[in-house]
Design a protein around this motif. Structure first.
Motif, PDB file in Angstrom:
ATOM      1  N   ILE A  15       0.838  -1.196   0.000  1.00  0.00           N
ATOM      2  CA  ILE A  15       0.000   0.000   0.000  1.00  0.00           C
ATOM      3  C   ILE A  15       0.877   1.252   0.000  1.00  0.00           C
ATOM      4  CG2 ILE A  15      -1.691   1.314   1.339  1.00  0.00           C
ATOM      5  CD1 ILE A  15      -2.898  -1.383   2.199  1.00  0.00           C
ATOM      6  N   THR A  16       1.973   1.222   0.745  1.00  0.00           N
ATOM      7  CA  THR A  16       2.907   2.348   0.739  1.00  0.00           C
ATOM      8  C   THR A  16       3.479   2.575  -0.649  1.00  0.00           C
ATOM      9  OG1 THR A  16       3.503   1.916   3.052  1.00  0.00           O
ATOM     10  CG2 THR A  16       5.015   3.283   1.769  1.00  0.00           C
ATOM     11  N   ASP A  17       3.895   1.507  -1.318  1.00  0.00           N
ATOM     12  CA  ASP A  17       4.443   1.628  -2.668  1.00  0.00           C
ATOM     13  C   ASP A  17       3.401   2.183  -3.639  1.00  0.00           C
ATOM     14  OD1 ASP A  17       6.846   0.645  -1.744  1.00  0.00           O
ATOM     15  OD2 ASP A  17       6.553  -1.383  -2.551  1.00  0.00           O
ATOM     16  N   ALA A  18       2.153   1.743  -3.491  1.00  0.00           N
ATOM     17  CA  ALA A  18       1.083   2.249  -4.354  1.00  0.00           C
ATOM     18  C   ALA A  18       0.869   3.743  -4.121  1.00  0.00           C
ATOM     19  CB  ALA A  18      -0.212   1.480  -4.084  1.00  0.00           C
ATOM     20  N   LEU A  19       0.957   4.169  -2.876  1.00  0.00           N
ATOM     21  CA  LEU A  19       0.806   5.583  -2.558  1.00  0.00           C
ATOM     22  C   LEU A  19       1.913   6.413  -3.195  1.00  0.00           C
ATOM     23  CD1 LEU A  19      -0.380   7.993  -1.059  1.00  0.00           C
ATOM     24  CD2 LEU A  19       0.856   7.234   0.992  1.00  0.00           C
ATOM     25  N   VAL A  20       3.148   5.957  -3.066  1.00  0.00           N
ATOM     26  CA  VAL A  20       4.276   6.681  -3.655  1.00  0.00           C
ATOM     27  C   VAL A  20       4.121   6.774  -5.174  1.00  0.00           C
ATOM     28  CG1 VAL A  20       6.775   6.625  -4.031  1.00  0.00           C
ATOM     29  CG2 VAL A  20       5.844   6.104  -1.770  1.00  0.00           C
ATOM     30  N   GLU A  21       3.652   5.700  -5.789  1.00  0.00           N
ATOM     31  CA  GLU A  21       3.420   5.708  -7.234  1.00  0.00           C
ATOM     32  C   GLU A  21       2.379   6.755  -7.614  1.00  0.00           C
ATOM     33  OE1 GLU A  21       1.695   2.796 -10.756  1.00  0.00           O
ATOM     34  OE2 GLU A  21       2.275   1.943  -8.831  1.00  0.00           O
ATOM     35  N   LEU A  22       1.306   6.833  -6.842  1.00  0.00           N
ATOM     36  CA  LEU A  22       0.259   7.819  -7.121  1.00  0.00           C
ATOM     37  C   LEU A  22       0.757   9.237  -6.903  1.00  0.00           C
ATOM     38  CD1 LEU A  22      -2.832   6.068  -5.490  1.00  0.00           C
ATOM     39  CD2 LEU A  22      -2.356   6.302  -7.931  1.00  0.00           C
ATOM     40  N   LEU A  23       1.557   9.441  -5.861  1.00  0.00           N
ATOM     41  CA  LEU A  23       2.094  10.769  -5.576  1.00  0.00           C
ATOM     42  C   LEU A  23       3.089  11.220  -6.642  1.00  0.00           C
ATOM     43  CD1 LEU A  23       2.749  10.433  -1.740  1.00  0.00           C
ATOM     44  CD2 LEU A  23       1.129  12.017  -2.797  1.00  0.00           C
ATOM     45  N   GLY A  24       3.842  10.278  -7.169  1.00  0.00           N
ATOM     46  CA  GLY A  24       4.888  10.620  -8.117  1.00  0.00           C
ATOM     47  C   GLY A  24       6.103  11.232  -7.468  1.00  0.00           C
ATOM     48  N   GLN A  25       6.220  11.069  -6.157  1.00  0.00           N
ATOM     49  CA  GLN A  25       7.345  11.593  -5.402  1.00  0.00           C
ATOM     50  C   GLN A  25       7.359  10.919  -4.030  1.00  0.00           C
ATOM     51  OE1 GLN A  25       6.476  15.786  -5.220  1.00  0.00           O
ATOM     52  NE2 GLN A  25       5.058  15.595  -3.523  1.00  0.00           N
ATOM     53  N   LEU A 122      -9.953  18.306  -7.809  1.00  0.00           N
ATOM     54  CA  LEU A 122      -8.673  18.387  -7.107  1.00  0.00           C
ATOM     55  C   LEU A 122      -7.595  17.576  -7.815  1.00  0.00           C
ATOM     56  CD1 LEU A 122      -9.812  18.071  -3.378  1.00  0.00           C
ATOM     57  CD2 LEU A 122      -9.125  20.140  -4.609  1.00  0.00           C
ATOM     58  N   ASP A 123      -6.402  18.150  -7.875  1.00  0.00           N
ATOM     59  CA  ASP A 123      -5.242  17.468  -8.437  1.00  0.00           C
ATOM     60  C   ASP A 123      -4.371  16.979  -7.279  1.00  0.00           C
ATOM     61  OD1 ASP A 123      -3.276  16.497 -10.106  1.00  0.00           O
ATOM     62  OD2 ASP A 123      -2.331  18.471 -10.408  1.00  0.00           O
ATOM     63  N   LEU A 124      -4.838  15.932  -6.627  1.00  0.00           N
ATOM     64  CA  LEU A 124      -4.117  15.370  -5.497  1.00  0.00           C
ATOM     65  C   LEU A 124      -4.449  13.889  -5.367  1.00  0.00           C
ATOM     66  CD1 LEU A 124      -6.660  15.104  -3.433  1.00  0.00           C
ATOM     67  CD2 LEU A 124      -5.928  17.306  -2.562  1.00  0.00           C
ATOM     68  N   VAL A 125      -3.851  13.255  -4.385  1.00  0.00           N
ATOM     69  CA  VAL A 125      -4.160  11.865  -4.075  1.00  0.00           C
ATOM     70  C   VAL A 125      -5.091  11.840  -2.867  1.00  0.00           C
ATOM     71  CG1 VAL A 125      -3.245   9.606  -3.418  1.00  0.00           C
ATOM     72  CG2 VAL A 125      -1.950  11.077  -4.988  1.00  0.00           C
ATOM     73  N   TYR A 126      -6.205  11.173  -3.005  1.00  0.00           N
ATOM     74  CA  TYR A 126      -7.164  10.996  -1.907  1.00  0.00           C
ATOM     75  C   TYR A 126      -6.917   9.622  -1.298  1.00  0.00           C
ATOM     76  CZ  TYR A 126     -11.749  10.463   0.404  1.00  0.00           C
ATOM     77  OH  TYR A 126     -12.764  10.266   1.304  1.00  0.00           O
TER      78      TYR A 126
END
Length: 221
Positions: A15-25, A122-126
């Motif tokens: 889940i952490t890796d998926a979050l980082v992928e979505l954030l792009g940073q 919004l241009d963000l990750v929810y």
């Protein structure tokens, strides 16, 4: 807006890796806003809000994963404020962390605050946790109706995705068994996912990807 709809937060490496992928940073370079509102409709609300805001809830980590900065966005306060006091903070955030509690209470205050109408642009990750994930679905199912708004209502929520979520599958001390999930899903006219605490749903442009180190099940409509 990209979605990471979790059962229990940012709880494992996948889940952490998926979050980082979505954030792009990296997470360490990302700013977050945390929404605790849903938990106040539960008896443990004040204590749980403190634990989650202060990063002391290891069973459902959200704020304590190493963000560059974390702010708190309390939806019940927003109707009494001018939008220019809070909307720019939402627009500037890299991620919106929306905690658990009662999904209908959260839905009500998302609408009352104006956040609901803002979300699609919004241009963000929810990142949702339990109720924070369920509120994005069209319906939560009668089994999860607790708090109801003053004017009444049904089990409808935002409908920003086209499926329902049954959280906390087989969690110790809860009645959220697979058999119960089957009964719940049979009452809904939409696809539905039953997910456990090691599972999340990543949604980008309407495409759903299951991210899991646990177990889950998709019930077709």
């Amino acid at each position: 807006m990209k979605l990471l709809l979790t059962d229990s937060g940012i709880i494992n490496r996948s889940i952490t890796d998926a979050l980082v992928e979505l954030l792009g940073q990296p997470i360490a370079e990302s700013s977050a806003l945390y929404v605790p509102t849903a938990i106040y409709a539960k008896p443990i609300g004040p204590e749980m809000a403190h634990r989650t805001i202060s990063g002391q809830e290891p069973r459902s980590p959200m704020t304590e994963v190493g963000w560059k900065s974390v702010g708190v966005l309390e939806l019940t306060a927003l109707p009494s404020l001018d939008r220019e006091l809070w909307e720019p903070k939402v627009q500037e955030a890299d991620v919106l962390l929306v905690g658990g509690g009662d999904p209908l209470y959260l839905h009500y205050w998302m609408q009352q605050s104006g956040l609901a109408e803002l979300l699609p642009s919004l241009d963000l990750v929810y990142v949702g946790l339990s109720a924070g994930s369920m509120v994005m679905t069209p319906r939560i199912g009668a089994s999860f109706v607790g708090w109801t708004p003053p004017e009444g209502g049904d089990d409808s929520t935002l409908g920003l995705v086209d499926f329902a979520i049954f959280p906390h599958l087989d969690y110790p001390g809860m009645d959220n068994t697979m058999a119960e999930a089957e009964r719940w899903a049979a009452e809904l006219p939409i696809p539905a996912y039953a997910i456990d605490n090691q599972t999340a749903l990543k949604v980008v442009d309407g495409t759903v990807e299951v991210v899991s180190e646990g177990h889950w099940r998709l019930f077709e409509a």
